[in-house]
Design an enzyme around this catalytic site. Structure first.
Site, PDB file in Angstrom:
ATOM      1  N   ASP A 277       2.652   5.243  -6.981  1.00  0.00           N
ATOM      2  CA  ASP A 277       3.910   5.161  -6.245  1.00  0.00           C
ATOM      3  C   ASP A 277       5.144   5.032  -7.129  1.00  0.00           C
ATOM      4  OD1 ASP A 277       2.941   5.327  -3.602  1.00  0.00           O
ATOM      5  OD2 ASP A 277       2.133   3.314  -3.791  1.00  0.00           O
TER       6      ASP A 277
ATOM      7  N   HIS B 190      -2.513  -2.495  -9.743  1.00  0.00           N
ATOM      8  CA  HIS B 190      -3.470  -1.874  -8.829  1.00  0.00           C
ATOM      9  C   HIS B 190      -4.736  -2.713  -8.804  1.00  0.00           C
ATOM     10  CE1 HIS B 190      -5.959   1.171  -6.914  1.00  0.00           C
ATOM     11  NE2 HIS B 190      -4.826   1.734  -6.541  1.00  0.00           N
TER      12      HIS B 190
ATOM     13  N   HIS C  51       0.877  -1.186   0.000  1.00  0.00           N
ATOM     14  CA  HIS C  51       0.000   0.000   0.000  1.00  0.00           C
ATOM     15  C   HIS C  51       0.907   1.226   0.000  1.00  0.00           C
ATOM     16  CE1 HIS C  51      -3.527   2.322   0.637  1.00  0.00           C
ATOM     17  NE2 HIS C  51      -3.884   1.954   1.856  1.00  0.00           N
TER      18      HIS C  51
END
Ligand code: CMC
Length: 430
Positions: A362, A306, A267
């Site tokens: 990210d 994702h 995460h």
């Protein structure tokens, strides 16, 4: 066309009609499908909530196939272009963009809450110098419940607002103190003349100068990154916030739990993992071997994939652009070339294409943070500051939802059936 689902139970031959609303059936409607006797009725089995809506929400919309993300109906691209983090936070919390007067009042109120109790400072001094700042952040946010016991009044609207203001205002201060602590520098008090992100940079990087002046381009870039991370509907940490909050605990305790969920490498810890991965790869020549390893199931390409996006994460597109703006000030992060080549190769590779694995938020954010001078350990903390508004908005929405009950999923029990206690002498090693 009737908005119902007909289900025939082949065990009994009976047919049931179940209403459909908003593209969903109520799992509890399945309870009436039973074989009789002690059968408590059908339930669904959905580990990791792959296809289960656990709440209704008006805050954030995502279309993962089309790569769309909107807060309260406003596309993320427009907010990143025109808004500020505090304005976006207002939008997420209250549902509408603020007028000038509302924004001024909101900004003033946040600024008024940026300082933390001196004992929080002392409490933070107890951590070892090499304590991970995310561990420090989680513990300190949890400890806030002891400083603000009025936070327990969760059904009092004024009290709720006060705690929400406190959390949004004080998380940057706590994060900055965690960072200063890790490098042995004195804590810097908030400077309320500066913007939300400008003040954060001040608390992080101020040295002996009388007044810290943040670099405008970096201040704006950080603000954009905060906007992009502000909410993301029912992700792991937000689900944790809602689940913990559904026990009616105070928001500080619930937010510490949400931040703990964010800490994990799948995460919010992913951008730290991306940087470590890029460093380990070391050079563009080593990328094919690395990709081969990932495809063989040895590790993951961090910053890729994702649960919801099956196309390019819209936040990643904006971040990639922002990266170049930041590098214009700081100089290029040397890991950028590896990241770009990794992305190019992965996006052409059948393994990643067939699984719809694209760069997520990210993949590039860590490169920006590193170029701005943040150590990798701070990356998840930066995510947590930005996501605080999402967590508290979703927490309040959950509390005010008349359908809310304490979160309590079912299980399918597969363990031993009833048996008698075996005295020590009668046991054998298993
Ligand atoms: N690298 C290599 N293979 C992957 C990756 C990856 N990053 N992500 C998924 N896969 C493969 C996975 O092995 C599986 O393959 P197969 O069908 O052959 O078993 C398939 O793709 C589906 O993966 P999954 O684990 O079932 O997908 P998920 O929806 O449960 O996981 C995820 C989503 C984000 C946890 C995962 O993609 C991942 O681990 N990514 C790397 C970590 C990361 O970047 N996390 C940040 C997410 S975005 C920001 C945030 O949420 O905080």
């Amino acid at each position: 066309m009737p908005e119902t689902l007909s289900i025939t139970d082949n065990r009994t031959g009976k047919t049931y009609e179940v209403p459909i609303a908003e593209g969903a059936i109520r799992a509890t409607d399945l309870k009436k499908i039973t074989t009789g006797g002690e059968d408590q009725g059908l339930c669904t089995y959905d580990p990791a909530f792959m296809n289960t809506a656990a709440c209704k929400s008006k805050i954030t919309f995502i279309d993962g196939d089309k790569g769309i993300l909107m807060y309260r109906g406003y596309p993320i691209e427009q907010l990143a272009e025109h808004s500020t983090y505090l304005e976006t936070a207002y939008l997420i919390l209250f549902g509408e963009l603020p007028t000038k007067g509302q924004l001024d009042g909101w900004t003033h109120s946040i600024v008024m809450h940026t300082m933390v109790h001196e004992n929080i400072k002392k409490f933070m001094e107890g951590f070892t110098y090499d304590a991970h700042p995310m561990g420090v952040f989680i513990s300190t946010v949890g400890a806030m419940s002891t400083f603000y016991p009025d936070g327990k009044q969760i059904f009092n609207a004024d009290s709720r607002q006060k705690q929400i203001h406190r959390l949004i205002a004080k998380t940057p201060t706590i994060a900055a103190y965690a960072y200063r602590h890790s490098i042995g520098r004195p804590y810097v008090y908030p400077d309320n003349d500066l913007s939300f992100t400008g003040n954060f940079l001040n608390m992080l990087f101020k040295m002996t100068e009388v007044k810290y002046q943040p670099n405008k381009a970096l201040e704006r870039a950080l603000d954009v990154l905060f906007i992009l991370h502000a909410d993301h509907e029912q992700n792991c940490s937000t689900s944790a916030m809602r689940a913990i909050g559904s026990s009616n605990v105070d928001p500080f305790s619930a937010l510490a739990g949400a931040a703990a969920a964010l800490y994990g490498p799948l995460h919010g810890g992913a951008n730290e993992a991306v940087l470590r991965m890029l460093k380990d790869i070391g050079s563009v020549d080593h990328i094919p071997a690395f990709i081969k390893k990932v495809k063989a199931g040895d590790g993951r390409l961090m910053g890729f994939g994702h649960r919801v996006y099956k196309s390019y994460d819209p936040r990643a597109k904006i971040i990639k652009r922002t990266a170049y703006e930041v590098f214009g000030v700081t100089g290029k992060n040397p890991l950028l070339d590896i990241a770009l080549e990794l992305e190019r190769i992965a996006l052409e590779d059948e393994y990643f294409v067939s699984r719809k694995l694209y760069p997520n938020v990210d993949f590039y954010s860590g490169l920006i943070y590193q170029a701005m001078g943040f150590p990798v350990e701070m990356f998840a903390v930066l995510f947590a500051i930005a996501r605080t508004v999402g967590w508290v908005a979703q927490w309040e929405e959950m509390l005010l939802d008349p359908e809310t009950k304490i979160a309590r999923p079912k299980q399918l029990y597969e363990g031993a059936t009833a048996r008698d206690y075996v005295p020590m002498g009668g046991r054998s090693a298993y």
